[in-house]
Design an enzyme around this catalytic site. Sequence first.
Site, PDB file in Angstrom:
ATOM      1  N   ASP A   1      -8.645  -5.452  -4.766  1.00  0.00           N
ATOM      2  CA  ASP A   1      -8.504  -4.895  -4.118  1.00  0.00           C
ATOM      3  C   ASP A   1      -9.736  -4.064  -3.820  1.00  0.00           C
ATOM      4  O   ASP A   1      -9.997  -3.356  -5.305  1.00  0.00           O
ATOM      5  CB  ASP A   1      -7.195  -4.401  -4.063  1.00  0.00           C
ATOM      6  CG  ASP A   1      -6.673  -3.709  -3.775  1.00  0.00           C
ATOM      7  OD1 ASP A   1      -7.753  -2.225  -2.618  1.00  0.00           O
ATOM      8  OD2 ASP A   1      -5.518  -2.918  -2.812  1.00  0.00           O
TER       9      ASP A   1
ATOM     10  N   HIS B   1      -7.003  -5.693  -0.209  1.00  0.00           N
ATOM     11  CA  HIS B   1      -5.451  -5.104   0.183  1.00  0.00           C
ATOM     12  C   HIS B   1      -5.120  -5.665   0.956  1.00  0.00           C
ATOM     13  O   HIS B   1      -5.820  -5.306   2.492  1.00  0.00           O
ATOM     14  CB  HIS B   1      -6.293  -2.564   0.682  1.00  0.00           C
ATOM     15  CG  HIS B   1      -5.997  -2.174   0.762  1.00  0.00           C
ATOM     16  ND1 HIS B   1      -5.061  -2.181  -0.606  1.00  0.00           N
ATOM     17  CD2 HIS B   1      -4.899  -1.690   1.536  1.00  0.00           C
ATOM     18  CE1 HIS B   1      -3.558  -1.497   0.096  1.00  0.00           C
ATOM     19  NE2 HIS B   1      -4.410  -0.797   1.228  1.00  0.00           N
TER      20      HIS B   1
ATOM     21  N   SER C   1       1.383  -0.845  -0.103  1.00  0.00           N
ATOM     22  CA  SER C   1       0.076   0.157  -0.019  1.00  0.00           C
ATOM     23  C   SER C   1       0.789   2.037  -0.056  1.00  0.00           C
ATOM     24  O   SER C   1       1.989   1.127  -1.051  1.00  0.00           O
ATOM     25  CB  SER C   1      -1.046   0.360   0.830  1.00  0.00           C
ATOM     26  OG  SER C   1      -1.804   1.098   0.659  1.00  0.00           O
TER      27      SER C   1
END
Length: 574
Positions: free
Chosen positions: A441, A487, A202
Amino acid sequence: MKFLTGLLVAATAAHAATLGDVCTSKYIKSVLPDSQTIESLIINPSSITASAVYNASIPDDPFYPAATISFCNVTFAYAHPGKNDQVLLNFWFPTSEDFKNRWFSTGGGGLAINSGDNYLPGGLMYGGVSGRTDGGFGSLDTKLGDVLVQGNGSINYDALYMFGYKGIHEMTVIGKAMTKSFYGMMQGNDTQKLYSYYQGCSEGGREGFSQVQRYAEDWDGAVIAAPAIRFSQQQVNHLVAGVVEQSMGYVPPPCELEKIVNLTITACDKLDGRADGVVARTDLCQLRFDVESTIGAQYSCPASRSMDGSILPAQSGRVSSKGAAVAREIMRGLHTTDGRLAYMPYQHSATFDDAQATYNATTGKWEAPVISYGGEYVTRFLQNQDLDTLPSLDGITYDTLVQWMQEGWQRYEGSLQTTWPDLTPFQAAGGKVIHIHGEVDPSIPASTSTHYHEAVREIMYPDMSFEKSTEALNEWNRLFLIPGGAHCGPSTSQPNGGWPQTTIRTMIDWVENGAKPERLNTTVLAGENKGEESELCAWPLRPLWKKGVLECVFDQKSYETWVYQFDAFKLPVY
Ligand SMILES: *[C@@H]1O[C@H](CO)[C@@H](O)[C@H](O)[C@H]1NC(C)=O
Ligand SMILES: *[C@@H]1O[C@H](CO)[C@@H](O)[C@H](O)[C@H]1NC(C)=O
Ligand SMILES: *[C@@H]1O[C@H](CO)[C@@H](O)[C@H](O)[C@H]1NC(C)=O
Ligand SMILES: *[C@@H]1O[C@H](CO)[C@@H](O)[C@H](O)[C@H]1NC(C)=O
Ligand SMILES: *[C@@H]1O[C@H](CO)[C@@H](O)[C@H](O)[C@H]1NC(C)=O
Ligand SMILES: *[C@@H]1O[C@H](CO)[C@@H](O)[C@H](O)[C@H]1NC(C)=O
Ligand SMILES: *[C@@H]1O[C@H](CO)[C@@H](O)[C@H](O)[C@H]1NC(C)=O
Ligand SMILES: [Ca+2]
C-alpha cells in the site's frame, strides 16, 4: 430470542410482497422505527424517497465479485433532538426472497464518510440491507473537508464527531431497526436474529475500527481494510517524502523512482520462493535489499499526463546516488532531526506515490509535492483555515512534521485518532474482525495495521506469551496482509498479487456458521493471470512458497522488521 420464520412469512406483508409493492414511500413510512428504539433520533417522514431498481449489473470490485442485483433504493433524513440539523441516509433493501437477515454498514474514503454507491452492492448481493450516510454534511457527495472549518479559526465539532464515529453508529441503529420492520422480523417482543456487518477501506477502515472500539453491540462482524487509523500521524505522513526531497536537495523525476521500484521488485521477487513479479516478503526484502544497488541503472519513460492533467515530460537517465539516497531516506520512515523515529515507512517495493514530483513547466524543474491529504490536514484540521492545502513545503522540517503529528494526535485523540487498543467489549459480545491490508500500500503503510494489531494483543492479553496471546487474538480478530496489494485494491506494478475479493462471504460464514478463516482466498483481478486463485496467511505467519506450495511460516527476524518503537513521542503509540 425465538426464530419465528415460518410464522412471519405467513404473517407479514413484506415477505409476501414484491419489490414493487413495498418500494414506495408509503410502505417505508409504515416501517419507520419509533424514536425510542433509535436513541431519540428524529426521522423526517416527508423526506423519504423510494424507487425500485431491477437487474442492475454490478461489475467486479476488489471487495465483491460481479453480480446482477435488484433492490429498493431508499433515502430519508433524520435530525438530532434539540438540533435543527439533517442527516441523509441511503439504504438499499433486497427483495424479500433474497433477504437473509443481514444488515451491512459501509464506510467512506479520504475525507468522505461514504464511498458513493461503491460498497453498497457488497452486502446486498449476500442478502443484506446496505447503508451509507452523508454524516449531516449537506449531501451524500459532501466531504468533511468542505464543512469542517466554519469560518477561519472555528471548527464544526458536530461534523467532526459524526465523521469520527457517530455517523456510522447512528446509521446502524436506524438501519437495523428499519430492516427488522421492513421484513417483518419482529413479533411481539421476539425478533429473529439480524446479523450485522461492517465493511470499509481506508477512511472506511478507520470508521470500522471506530465502531469496533466503541459499539460492541452493534456488530457481529467487521471487514476492515487498510484503515486510516492513527489519523494525525497518517495524514501528516503523506508529507514526509516531499520534505525528504526538499531537505536532501534533490527531487527525483518520477521515472527514476519508478525504476528503483522495478529493480526492488526484481531483486526481491524470489525471496518468497516464487518468481511471479510479486514481493510477498517485503520483510525479507527490507533485510536483504540495498537500494544502492540500483545506482547507475538506466531509466526511460515517455511523456505522460499527470493525475491533475498537467503534462509530464519524457524522462531518461541513470539512477543517481542522490536518487537512491532519497529513496533510502523515505524507506527509513520519519525521524526527528536528532534521529528519533516518529512514523513507519511504506514497505519495500511499494510505489513512491507521496514522492511524485510535480513538473514546473516555467523553470523546467521537478518540485517536491505537497500531497493534499497531508496539506489539507494541516490547513483545515490544525490551522483551522479554510484552505484546500498548504501552498508549499517551504520552511517545513522533519521536526515540523513530528510536531504536527503530536498536535493533531492530542487534539483529535477522542474523535479521529482511532487507536483505542482495548477491544474487550467487542470480543466479549462475540464480535469478529477480518482486517486486511495491501502489503505494498503506497498510501497507508501496511505496518500501521500490524502495529495496531500487536498493540491490541499486548493490551488485551498482557500476561500471556507471544504464542498464546496471538492465538487468543486470532480466535476473533484476524489480520491478513495481501502480498502485492496496493491501497484498497491490487497494484499495477505487482499485478499477479491476488486480492481477497470474497472476504464478506468469508465473514458471513465465520459469524453465522462458525467457519474461522485460517487463510483467506484470493483471486488475481487483472493482468494475464486474471482469475488465478491463491491464499493469504494470517498474521503473524508469512507466506513462503516451497516447490509451488504455499506455506505460512513464522520467522523472528522478519517479524522484527514490523516492530517499531516510536521514540519521537513520550506517550505510547498504539
Ligand atoms: C430481471 O431479470 C430476470 C431474470 O433474467 C427477469 O425474469 C426479469 O423480468 C427482469 N426484471 C426486469 C424488471 O427487467
Ligand atoms: C437512489 O436514490 C437517490 C435519491 O433519489 C439517488 O440519488 C440515487 O442515484 C439512487 N441510486 C440508484 C442506484 O438508483
Ligand atoms: C481564511 O484565511 C485565508 C488565508 O489564511 C483567506 O484566504 C480566506 O479568505 C479566509 N477566509 C475567510 C472566510 O475569512
Ligand atoms: C414486552 O416487553 C415489555 C418490556 O420488557 C413488557 O412490559 C411486555 O409485557 C412484553 N410483552 C410481551 C407480549 O411479552
Ligand atoms: C517498470 O515496470 C513496468 C512493468 O513492467 C513497466 O511498464 C515500466 O515501464 C517500468 N518502468 C521503468 C521506469 O522502467
Ligand atoms: C514555477 O517556478 C516559478 C519560479 O520559481 C514560480 O514562480 C512558479 O510559481 C512555479 N509554478 C508552479 C506551477 O509551481
Ligand atoms: C476457498 O477456495 C476453495 C477452493 O476454491 C474453496 O473450496 C473454499 O470454499 C473457499 N473458501 C472460502 C471461505 O470461500
Ligand atoms: Ca514472488
